[in-house]
Design a protein around this motif. Structure first.
Motif, PDB file in Angstrom:
ATOM      1  N   SER A 191       0.820  -0.939  -0.280  1.00  0.00           N
ATOM      2  CA  SER A 191       0.039   0.480   0.001  1.00  0.00           C
ATOM      3  C   SER A 191       0.729   0.650   0.327  1.00  0.00           C
ATOM      4  CB  SER A 191      -0.907   0.443   1.026  1.00  0.00           C
ATOM      5  OG  SER A 191      -1.972  -1.300   0.928  1.00  0.00           O
ATOM      6  N   ILE A 214       0.588   5.162   1.048  1.00  0.00           N
ATOM      7  CA  ILE A 214      -0.832   6.488   1.423  1.00  0.00           C
ATOM      8  C   ILE A 214       0.254   7.552   1.084  1.00  0.00           C
ATOM      9  CG2 ILE A 214      -1.215   7.092   3.549  1.00  0.00           C
ATOM     10  CD1 ILE A 214      -0.050   3.491   3.866  1.00  0.00           C
ATOM     11  N   ALA A 264      -2.901  11.614   4.341  1.00  0.00           N
ATOM     12  CA  ALA A 264      -2.909  11.067   6.141  1.00  0.00           C
ATOM     13  C   ALA A 264      -3.601  12.067   6.619  1.00  0.00           C
ATOM     14  CB  ALA A 264      -1.602  12.118   6.396  1.00  0.00           C
ATOM     15  N   THR A 269      -1.756  10.421  10.511  1.00  0.00           N
ATOM     16  CA  THR A 269      -1.550   9.234  11.202  1.00  0.00           C
ATOM     17  C   THR A 269      -1.407   8.633   9.818  1.00  0.00           C
ATOM     18  OG1 THR A 269      -3.962   8.766  12.277  1.00  0.00           O
ATOM     19  CG2 THR A 269      -2.975   7.155  11.114  1.00  0.00           C
ATOM     20  N   PHE A 270      -0.123   8.311   9.420  1.00  0.00           N
ATOM     21  CA  PHE A 270       0.629   7.877   8.147  1.00  0.00           C
ATOM     22  C   PHE A 270      -0.028   6.143   8.071  1.00  0.00           C
ATOM     23  CE2 PHE A 270       3.798  10.520  10.035  1.00  0.00           C
ATOM     24  CZ  PHE A 270       3.908  11.739   9.776  1.00  0.00           C
ATOM     25  N   ALA A 271      -0.329   4.874   7.769  1.00  0.00           N
ATOM     26  CA  ALA A 271      -0.809   4.042   8.407  1.00  0.00           C
ATOM     27  C   ALA A 271      -1.601   3.392   9.517  1.00  0.00           C
ATOM     28  CB  ALA A 271       0.397   3.556   7.848  1.00  0.00           C
ATOM     29  N   SER A 272      -2.273   2.929   9.264  1.00  0.00           N
ATOM     30  CA  SER A 272      -3.432   2.018  10.477  1.00  0.00           C
ATOM     31  C   SER A 272      -4.155   1.603  10.011  1.00  0.00           C
ATOM     32  CB  SER A 272      -3.658   2.911  10.571  1.00  0.00           C
ATOM     33  OG  SER A 272      -5.069   3.452  10.410  1.00  0.00           O
ATOM     34  N   GLN A 290      -6.352   2.303   6.714  1.00  0.00           N
ATOM     35  CA  GLN A 290      -5.393   3.318   6.457  1.00  0.00           C
ATOM     36  C   GLN A 290      -4.277   2.817   5.633  1.00  0.00           C
ATOM     37  OE1 GLN A 290      -4.131   7.011   7.910  1.00  0.00           O
ATOM     38  NE2 GLN A 290      -4.440   8.384   5.847  1.00  0.00           N
ATOM     39  N   GLY A 291      -4.398   1.881   5.005  1.00  0.00           N
ATOM     40  CA  GLY A 291      -3.272   1.119   4.448  1.00  0.00           C
ATOM     41  C   GLY A 291      -2.330  -0.012   4.937  1.00  0.00           C
ATOM     42  N   GLY A 292      -2.293   0.285   6.466  1.00  0.00           N
ATOM     43  CA  GLY A 292      -1.896  -1.186   7.550  1.00  0.00           C
ATOM     44  C   GLY A 292      -2.501  -2.367   8.141  1.00  0.00           C
ATOM     45  N   ALA A 321      -0.301   0.155  13.489  1.00  0.00           N
ATOM     46  CA  ALA A 321      -0.660   2.023  13.255  1.00  0.00           C
ATOM     47  C   ALA A 321       0.983   2.556  13.606  1.00  0.00           C
ATOM     48  CB  ALA A 321      -1.647   2.912  14.406  1.00  0.00           C
ATOM     49  N   TRP A 323       2.398   7.417  13.800  1.00  0.00           N
ATOM     50  CA  TRP A 323       1.118   8.798  13.381  1.00  0.00           C
ATOM     51  C   TRP A 323       2.559   9.470  14.452  1.00  0.00           C
ATOM     52  CZ3 TRP A 323       0.183   4.579  16.641  1.00  0.00           C
ATOM     53  CH2 TRP A 323       0.101   4.875  18.522  1.00  0.00           C
TER      54      TRP A 323
END
Length: 123
Positions: free
Chosen positions: A2, A4, A9, A21-24, A27-29, A33, A35
């Motif tokens: 993924s 992002i 973000a 949040t960069f990934a979670s 959100q692509g993770g 998570a 952030w």
């Protein structure tokens, strides 16, 4: 895999800080998570415990973390591993920026109010 993008973000503002949040998981993770925390000076988060371990790396400024009664002063370049279930409170006189990673989703237990929430930056 993924990707992002910076424009995707997710930004969450609380009375004490801004979390990006960069990934979670949403959100692509998958189970992690990551952030950024930006806290202005003269602010403090609530006294709480998390049900997952967290790793904080401070990028700028400084903070004092009360970890179960022990005060730890951290600054740019320092990394702190916060164990699950241990009471903590983060405060800053001059503000700081940090990147945080933890298993996700996670639950925060506010030790003053008894509330339990899944912070939106970890889901």
């Amino acid at each position: 895999m993924s990707v992002i993008r910076r424009t995707d973000a997710r930004r969450t503002e609380t009375p004490n800080a801004v979390m990006t949040t960069f990934a979670s998981p949403t959100q692509g993770g998958t189970g992690l998570a990551m952030w950024r925390v930006e806290m202005a000076g003269a602010h403090a988060g609530p006294r709480h415990a998390m049900d997952t371990e967290q790793v904080w790396t401070f990028l700028s400024g400084s903070a004092v973390v009360d970890l179960d009664g022990e005060e730890l002063t951290l600054g740019a370049g320092d990394t702190l591993v916060l164990p699950a279930g241990v009471p903590r409170r983060v405060r800053s006189d001059d503000g700081f920026g940090a990147v945080v990673a933890s298993p996700a989703p996670s639950t925060a237990h506010n030790l003053d109010t008894g509330d339990r929430v899944s912070p939106p930056w970890t889901v």
